[in-house]
Design a protein around this motif. Sequence first.
Motif: not given
Length: 280
Positions: A43, A177-178, A180, A203, A262, A264-266
Amino acid sequence: MDIRYSAHPRDVKRYTTQELREEFLIEDLYRPDQVVAVYSHVDRMVTLGCMPVKESVSIDKGIDVWANFGTRYFLERREIGMFNIGGEGTATVDGTVYELGYKDCLYITMGVKEVLFASKDGSKPAKFYMVSAPAHRSYETKLLKIADAAKKPLGDAATSNKRVINQFIHPDVLKTCQLSMGMTVLEEGSVWNTMPAHTHERRMEVYMYFEVPEDQVVFHMMGQGQETRHIVMRSEQAVISPSWSIHAGAGTASYAFIWAMGGENQAFDDMDIIPTTELK
């Protein structure tokens, strides 16, 4: 900059202890007045450490930005989160000064051209721990004090995993953005984190353990649920966790750790749980 390439879980099954450490463990994050950076092809996350002692240190010191990222400056197409795990310090972001005490966090959005790190007292230097992810739009650069974090108590003393998850760079706290990031602190007497073990195929994650007593260690569990491995870690070391790997740890004493995700989603709860009784 240290480059780490992606590893297939089939190959990791055959790794020696040293090979596991070379691929996934990040040591020696803090060198006086230097920026230590590890680029992971998982990633495209970058893990960094900076300990300013005698000078103000630029985020790209010692990094060939064009060669490594193909951009004009470090955060041209990236966002970054950082925590201070040392003495009081400052981060100057395009001329704006942010003061960070122990366990304070700063999110810096995409498009920032200059970031400078400094310590208030060189004899008690700040230690900035950072993770950067690719980004496609700008949000708001924001300082988050430890008191501002969303606190989520979890676990139980009976299972040795009573802990508090402090959410900082998280959809419930601020937009990114991505990326966390947050901090988990175990209570005295608790040693397990992130149980039951899980993966999240969407992730990757990086853990950085700290507040580990000098004569103690953390056994970080990784690998597929049916093919687990471990890496013995000491304080202020980080470990890369690919999406296919569990990421859990047991210490010989209580500790804290900073997690960064980090992908595809959060969705914090987007986990593929593996029951403890099924681990091998």
